[in-house]
Design an enzyme around this catalytic site. Structure first.
Site, mmCIF file in Angstrom:
data_model
loop_
_atom_site.group_PDB
_atom_site.id
_atom_site.type_symbol
_atom_site.label_atom_id
_atom_site.label_comp_id
_atom_site.label_asym_id
_atom_site.label_seq_id
_atom_site.Cartn_x
_atom_site.Cartn_y
_atom_site.Cartn_z
ATOM 1 N N LYS A 22 0.840 -1.210 0.000
ATOM 2 C CA LYS A 22 0.000 0.000 0.000
ATOM 3 C C LYS A 22 0.874 1.259 0.000
ATOM 4 C CE LYS A 22 -1.598 1.440 4.142
ATOM 5 N NZ LYS A 22 -1.228 2.790 4.561
ATOM 6 N N ASN A 23 1.893 1.248 0.869
ATOM 7 C CA ASN A 23 2.681 2.470 1.020
ATOM 8 C C ASN A 23 3.684 2.696 -0.110
ATOM 9 O OD1 ASN A 23 1.186 3.056 3.232
ATOM 10 N ND2 ASN A 23 2.755 2.453 4.735
ATOM 11 N N CYS A 115 -3.879 12.461 13.519
ATOM 12 C CA CYS A 115 -4.753 11.294 13.519
ATOM 13 C C CYS A 115 -4.510 10.533 14.787
ATOM 14 C CB CYS A 115 -4.569 10.460 12.259
ATOM 15 S SG CYS A 115 -3.075 9.525 12.252
ATOM 16 N N ARG A 120 1.486 14.108 13.551
ATOM 17 C CA ARG A 120 1.756 14.008 12.110
ATOM 18 C C ARG A 120 1.852 15.348 11.364
ATOM 19 N NH1 ARG A 120 -1.008 8.760 9.649
ATOM 20 N NH2 ARG A 120 0.990 8.711 8.552
ATOM 21 N N ASP A 307 4.957 0.345 11.883
ATOM 22 C CA ASP A 307 3.695 -0.257 11.448
ATOM 23 C C ASP A 307 3.523 -1.693 11.960
ATOM 24 O OD1 ASP A 307 3.098 2.077 10.183
ATOM 25 O OD2 ASP A 307 3.731 1.425 8.195
ATOM 26 N N ARG A 399 -8.674 -0.577 4.890
ATOM 27 C CA ARG A 399 -7.888 0.459 4.202
ATOM 28 C C ARG A 399 -6.533 -0.079 3.780
ATOM 29 N NH1 ARG A 399 -7.886 6.101 7.162
ATOM 30 N NH2 ARG A 399 -6.584 6.384 5.348
HETATM 31 N N1 EPU Z 1 7.261 14.150 10.895
HETATM 32 C C1 EPU Z 1 7.542 15.453 11.219
HETATM 33 N N2 EPU Z 1 7.436 16.390 10.245
HETATM 34 C C2 EPU Z 1 7.077 16.099 8.966
HETATM 35 C C3 EPU Z 1 6.790 14.762 8.639
HETATM 36 C C4 EPU Z 1 6.895 13.804 9.631
HETATM 37 O O1 EPU Z 1 7.884 15.761 12.369
HETATM 38 O O2 EPU Z 1 7.017 16.999 8.135
HETATM 39 C C5 EPU Z 1 7.364 13.117 11.918
HETATM 40 C C6 EPU Z 1 6.048 12.359 12.113
HETATM 41 O O3 EPU Z 1 5.191 13.044 13.002
HETATM 42 C C7 EPU Z 1 6.551 11.033 12.662
HETATM 43 C C8 EPU Z 1 7.861 10.820 11.897
HETATM 44 O O4 EPU Z 1 8.261 12.126 11.466
HETATM 45 O O5 EPU Z 1 6.844 11.163 14.030
HETATM 46 C C9 EPU Z 1 7.760 9.920 10.684
HETATM 47 O O6 EPU Z 1 6.674 10.343 9.856
HETATM 48 P P1 EPU Z 1 6.649 10.085 8.292
HETATM 49 O O7 EPU Z 1 6.484 11.397 7.614
HETATM 50 O O8 EPU Z 1 7.806 9.241 7.891
HETATM 51 O O9 EPU Z 1 5.306 9.271 8.115
HETATM 52 P P2 EPU Z 1 4.369 9.355 6.849
HETATM 53 O O10 EPU Z 1 5.180 9.537 5.645
HETATM 54 O O11 EPU Z 1 3.250 10.265 7.123
HETATM 55 C C10 EPU Z 1 4.480 6.785 6.276
HETATM 56 C C11 EPU Z 1 3.494 5.668 6.143
HETATM 57 C C12 EPU Z 1 2.971 5.285 7.526
HETATM 58 C C13 EPU Z 1 4.170 4.856 8.377
HETATM 59 C C14 EPU Z 1 5.209 5.983 8.437
HETATM 60 C C15 EPU Z 1 6.469 5.617 9.178
HETATM 61 C C16 EPU Z 1 2.569 6.045 3.966
HETATM 62 C C17 EPU Z 1 1.407 6.420 3.129
HETATM 63 N N3 EPU Z 1 2.405 6.087 5.285
HETATM 64 O O12 EPU Z 1 3.754 7.873 6.863
HETATM 65 O O13 EPU Z 1 2.103 4.180 7.337
HETATM 66 O O14 EPU Z 1 3.736 4.543 9.678
HETATM 67 O O15 EPU Z 1 5.572 6.376 7.098
HETATM 68 O O16 EPU Z 1 7.069 4.503 8.610
HETATM 69 O O17 EPU Z 1 3.615 5.684 3.441
HETATM 70 C C18 EPU Z 1 0.354 2.726 7.917
HETATM 71 O O18 EPU Z 1 0.541 2.145 6.840
HETATM 72 O O19 EPU Z 1 -0.392 2.256 8.816
HETATM 73 C C19 EPU Z 1 1.018 3.988 8.168
HETATM 74 C C20 EPU Z 1 0.607 4.849 9.097
#
Ligand code: EPU
Length: 420
Positions: A22-23, A115, A120, A307, A399
């Site tokens: 998915k990701n 969320c 996030r 995850d 999802r």
């Molecule tokens: N963060 C910041 N600032 C930002 C972005 C992120 O502080 O601008 C922090 C977040 O709050 C978190 C950490 O950095 O503490 C990592 O967040 P990241 O941005 O890497 O997460 P994401 O890209 O929003 C993706 C996956 C998530 C998975 C995370 C971590 C997708 C669509 N989602 O989210 O997947 O948990 O990386 O590996 O790729 C799931 O599949 O259940 C899921 C939540």
């Protein structure tokens, strides 16, 4: 609303098919906006999030077709902006920001909110795009971003919790069409980002350092269509590995590349789990009574994936001794703990660490999924429990897990989907 009714206590045995990630799929679909040509993605999982991203693309004027695991996206014209109604349903819609800016030079889209797994923020996404030359302001819950031109530069993308996965995807996509060279430091090394790089390269992008924390992107004038097969879902794989172990079962899974697993397999092997490889399959044999307690912390790849933190917690309740599980990516991602305790687990939550004392004799109960991975955790706990559990709010599970009930049923789980 639908729920899973699960009778626990059955050992799972047999073969499980693992779907595409998915990701990897969601950012790849967004990346299709970088070209007017069709982009054909195969091994695309049949998930609500994938269908929702398809709807968002259609709403932007793209053609989107999805059947038999193949998604075709043709973004000949893009008209309009992502709407709040869609964005509020799926945080990953933020992946549209970089590709839309690169293609259209202007986008207005809703800010994704927090969320249930934590705050996030998207400050790192915005920082990276600003460094590429975008003007961005936030007003009335909207991101207004525009760029007369995008210029290559060096960008440090690390934050308090390490890199950002979708932030890296956004900057990467925008940089492919920027003028000059962009260097992203502290880029996410997640296999899903490697997969996105492979797609972008197939579309004509020039990217060096793929898989490492420093990505160098030489901007090109345009990208073309491409066909691309998504990698397997390492989180679905991990969830079924845990399902074998937590039910004293034995599951044969397609072997995903070991380097996609990072710390996951290593930690389980150290705890005593048995993995047997033969050709392209891996057999996981589980007898939770001989597994040793674990001390682990989630970290960006190749660390233990956040995850799989909640699913792993279900297993730890069945292991003899005290296990310590620290969440370093989303320090508030513990919504499953209260529900596990209602089933009889003995867990103390201390800031971002759960201390799990096992083994606990879990008993079936009505429980509620609050997000995708906590939902998977509760299904695993229900499979290990004595008696019947009803896992509610399974729309979270749908999802991101492709037909989880059917896949579990095929290997012996007593699980039914019910409308309540
Ligand atoms: N963060 C910041 N600032 C930002 C972005 C992120 O502080 O601008 C922090 C977040 O709050 C978190 C950490 O950095 O503490 C990592 O967040 P990241 O941005 O890497 O997460 P994401 O890209 O929003 C993706 C996956 C998530 C998975 C995370 C971590 C997708 C669509 N989602 O989210 O997947 O948990 O990386 O590996 O790729 C799931 O599949 O259940 C899921 C939540």
């Amino acid at each position: 609303m639908q729920a899973f009714r699960i009778q626990g206590g059955k050992s799972l045995r047999g073969e499980v098919a693992i779907g595409g990630a998915k990701n990897a799929g969601l950012p790849a679909m967004a990346a299709a906006l970088l070209t007017q040509d069709p982009v054909v993605l195969s091994n695309v999982p049949d998930l609500d999030d994938i269908r929702l991203m398809g709807k968002i693309l259609q709403n932007l004027g793209c053609e989107f077709a999805f059947s038999g695991g193949t998604a075709t996206i043709a973004a000949k014209y893009i008209d309009g902006n992502p709407e709040y109604e869609f964005v509020r349903q799926m945080r990953a819609s933020i992946c549209l920001l970089g590709p839309m800016l690169a293609r259209m030079r202007r986008v207005t889209m809703p800010l994704p909110g927090g969320c249930v797994i934590g705050q996030r923020p998207i400050d790192l996404h915005l920082h990276g795009l600003r460094k590429l030359g975008c003007e961005i302001f936030l007003q009335n819950g909207l991101i207004h971003a525009s760029a007369a031109s995008l210029r290559g530069t060096s960008i440090f993308l690390g934050g308090r919790y390490g890199s950002t996965v979708t932030g890296t995807a956004n900057i990467l996509c925008a940089a492919t069409l920027a003028k000059g060279t962009t260097i992203i430091q502290s880029a996410s090394c997640e296999p899903e980002i490697v997969d996105l790089c492979r797609l972008l390269v197939a579309m004509g992008a020039k990217i060096d350092g793929i898989g490492g924390p420093t990505l160098t992107i030489d901007g090109v004038d345009g990208l073309r269509g491409a066909s691309h097969r998504l990698i397997a879902d390492r989180i679905e794989f991990g969830t079924f590995v845990i399902a074998a172990l937590v039910t004293h079962g034995s599951l044969s899974l397609p072997d995903i590349p070991w380097f996609h697993q990072g710390a996951f397999e290593d930690i389980l092997v150290r705890s005593g789990a048995i993995f047997e490889r033969s050709e392209d399959r891996i057999i996981v044999r589980g007898d939770r009574s001989y597994l040793r307690p674990m001390e682990l912390a989630t970290l960006p790849f190749p660390g233990f994936p956040t995850d799989l933190q909640a699913p792993m917690c279900a297993l730890l309740t069945q292991i003899n001794g005290i296990s310590v599980l620290t969440e370093r990516v989303y320090p508030q991602r513990f919504m499953h703990v209260g529900e596990l305790c209602r089933m009889g687990a003995d867990i103390i939550l201390e800031n971002a660490t759960s201390i799990v004392k096992g083994p606990s004799a879990l008993s079936g109960a009505p429980v509620m999924a609050s997000d995708l991975r906590s939902g998977a955790c509760l299904c695993l706990a229900a499979l290990a429990a004595k008696g019947e559990s009803i896992v509610q709010r399974i729309y979270h599970i749908d999802r991101g897990y492709e037909h989880l009930d059917e896949k579990l049923h095929r290997v012996g789980a007593v699980i039914e989907r019910e409308s309540m």
